[in-house]
Design a protein around this motif. Structure first.
Motif, PDB file in Angstrom:
ATOM      1  N   VAL A  69       9.695 -14.032 110.137  1.00  0.00           N
ATOM      2  CA  VAL A  69      10.569 -13.719 111.158  1.00  0.00           C
ATOM      3  C   VAL A  69      10.264 -12.746 112.056  1.00  0.00           C
ATOM      4  O   VAL A  69       9.979 -11.661 111.845  1.00  0.00           O
ATOM      5  CB  VAL A  69      12.030 -13.460 110.478  1.00  0.00           C
ATOM      6  N   ARG A  79      19.090 -13.057 107.739  1.00  0.00           N
ATOM      7  CA  ARG A  79      17.571 -12.822 107.908  1.00  0.00           C
ATOM      8  C   ARG A  79      17.362 -11.604 108.925  1.00  0.00           C
ATOM      9  O   ARG A  79      18.085 -11.397 109.645  1.00  0.00           O
ATOM     10  CB  ARG A  79      16.852 -13.954 108.136  1.00  0.00           C
ATOM     11  N   ASP A  83      10.962 -10.754 107.387  1.00  0.00           N
ATOM     12  CA  ASP A  83      11.253 -11.767 106.274  1.00  0.00           C
ATOM     13  C   ASP A  83      10.299 -12.761 106.095  1.00  0.00           C
ATOM     14  O   ASP A  83       9.829 -13.437 107.178  1.00  0.00           O
ATOM     15  CB  ASP A  83      12.697 -12.161 106.284  1.00  0.00           C
ATOM     16  N   VAL A  85       9.842 -16.606 105.267  1.00  0.00           N
ATOM     17  CA  VAL A  85      10.847 -17.657 105.340  1.00  0.00           C
ATOM     18  C   VAL A  85      10.218 -19.132 105.347  1.00  0.00           C
ATOM     19  O   VAL A  85       8.919 -19.116 105.797  1.00  0.00           O
ATOM     20  CB  VAL A  85      11.853 -17.504 106.452  1.00  0.00           C
ATOM     21  N   GLU A 138      20.060 -20.414 112.150  1.00  0.00           N
ATOM     22  CA  GLU A 138      20.046 -19.378 110.745  1.00  0.00           C
ATOM     23  C   GLU A 138      20.249 -20.283 109.462  1.00  0.00           C
ATOM     24  O   GLU A 138      19.447 -20.003 108.461  1.00  0.00           O
ATOM     25  CB  GLU A 138      21.087 -18.500 110.847  1.00  0.00           C
ATOM     26  N   GLY A 143      14.827 -18.614 102.420  1.00  0.00           N
ATOM     27  CA  GLY A 143      13.945 -17.517 102.186  1.00  0.00           C
ATOM     28  C   GLY A 143      12.777 -17.853 101.209  1.00  0.00           C
ATOM     29  O   GLY A 143      13.159 -18.108  99.961  1.00  0.00           O
TER      30      GLY A 143
END
Length: 346
Positions: A69, A79, A83, A85, A138, A143
């Motif tokens: 991210v 998030r 992070d 992802v 989002e 994740g």
């Protein structure tokens, strides 16, 4: 708007080429992702070469995306910057139909918005993960747990969930005998996941060339189907068969391998319609089914499961300039087992 470097197809018979594309401005619910790795799925090739029809050019393929991210919209809560992802096969759905409410966004009644070559609800066309950056709402950002590296995680966003979803739906576990047809980019991950679920796993592959790999990944048995006696010996044995092969196999013979109440699930997409003999279905109350990836919650569950069991794809990491060569090698089945593009080379 954000500019990104990408590789795109401009015509069915043209090689993918480097280009600059524009990503939408970050909205309040959006996440900007620095792409680190993008898996090459055979679906990318079918789309880039318009083998399924319906490709809108230019198109940037890629729906096996792993990254970091870079920025989040003002209303994003799940998030944060930094992070790890992932983004899979779709990036939006209506959120209101029965399928979406049940967590099966991939079957959205209004029509799920695919990660590439798909029209958004606002009328724009999506571009995928063969790119330095991507902007995604989002809700559709997964994740990636620390238990799996980003490069081997990328193919899980399509190949992993394509196998995990039917294995879970049809109850693969310690009391089930599962067969995987094909030991390619999909099949090898299916073997790993089915084994981790506790099922008795058999690989059905054309030759015995990958037998050592199959057993190393968790297969209890391995049969080369070029030996026609192998299928005869396996009649009525399996509770669940997953066909990962995009070819017109003799489905009657494979249906005959199912036990009473068994199910054969089609995951590949062959060029011609499949012939399914009725009597092979009627015998032993067998079922013939299909499955398409999984919903967002199930995909996250799959990633967590793979991290817990140390499951990742077997990959060959390539530079972006090797994409066209990789496409040709995929078509020739010359990869063990998944190409992953290093986005740093874009």
């Amino acid at each position: 708007m954000t500019s990104a470097t990408a590789y795109q197809a401009t015509a069915p018979d043209a090689p993918l080429e480097k280009a600059t594309i524009e990503r939408r401005a970050l909205g309040p619910n959006d996440i900007l992702i620095d792409v680190k790795f993008a898996g090459i799925c055979h679906s990318d090739i079918h789309t880039a070469r318009n083998e399924w029809g319906g490709t809108t050019y230019p198109v940037v393929p890629g729906h096996e995306i792993a990254g970091i991210v870079a920025e989040v919209g003002t209303d994003v809560t799940s998030r944060k910057v930094g992070d790890r992802v992932g983004v899979g096969c779709f990036v939006d759905s209506c959120g209101e139909c029965e399928a979406c409410k049940d967590g099966d966004e991939q079957y959205c009644t209004k029509g799920v918005v695919q990660t590439y070559n798909s029209k958004t609800y606002e009328g724009e066309f999506t571009n995928g993960g063969y790119s330095t950056q991507i902007v995604v709402t989002e809700k559709f950002v997964l994740g990636i747990p620390e238990g799996v590296e980003l490069d081997v995680a990328a193919p899980l966003l399509c190949a992993g969930i394509t196998l995990y979803s039917p294995l879970k739906h049809w109850g693969a576990g310690p009391d089930k005998k599962v067969a995987i047809i094909g030991m390619g980019g999909l099949g090898h991950i299916g073997v790993k996941i089915a084994h981790a679920m506790g099922a008795h796993v058999t690989v059905l592959s054309q030759t015995d060339a990958k037998e050592a790999d199959g057993k190393a990944y968790g297969a209890d048995e391995y049969y080369a189907t070029k030996d026609t006696t192998a299928l005869k010996d396996l009649q009525g044995k399996f509770d669940l068969i997953l066909n990962t092969v995009s070819a017109n196999l003799p489905m009657g013979k494979y249906l005959g391998l199912l036990a009473r109440n068994g199910t054969l699930v089609e995951l590949g997409v062959p060029e011609k319609p499949l012939e399914v003999p009725a009597f092979n279905l009627l015998a032993n109350r067998r079922s013939f089914a299909g499955s398409m990836v999984g919903g967002i919650a199930e995909t996250q569950e799959m990633l967590d499961f793979c991290a817990e069991h140390h499951i990742g794809a077997e990959i060959e990491v390539i530079a972006a300039e090797k994409i066209n060569e990789a496409y040709d090698r995929v078509v020739k089945s010359d990869v063990r087992y998944r190409f992953v593009i290093d986005a740093a080379t874009f």
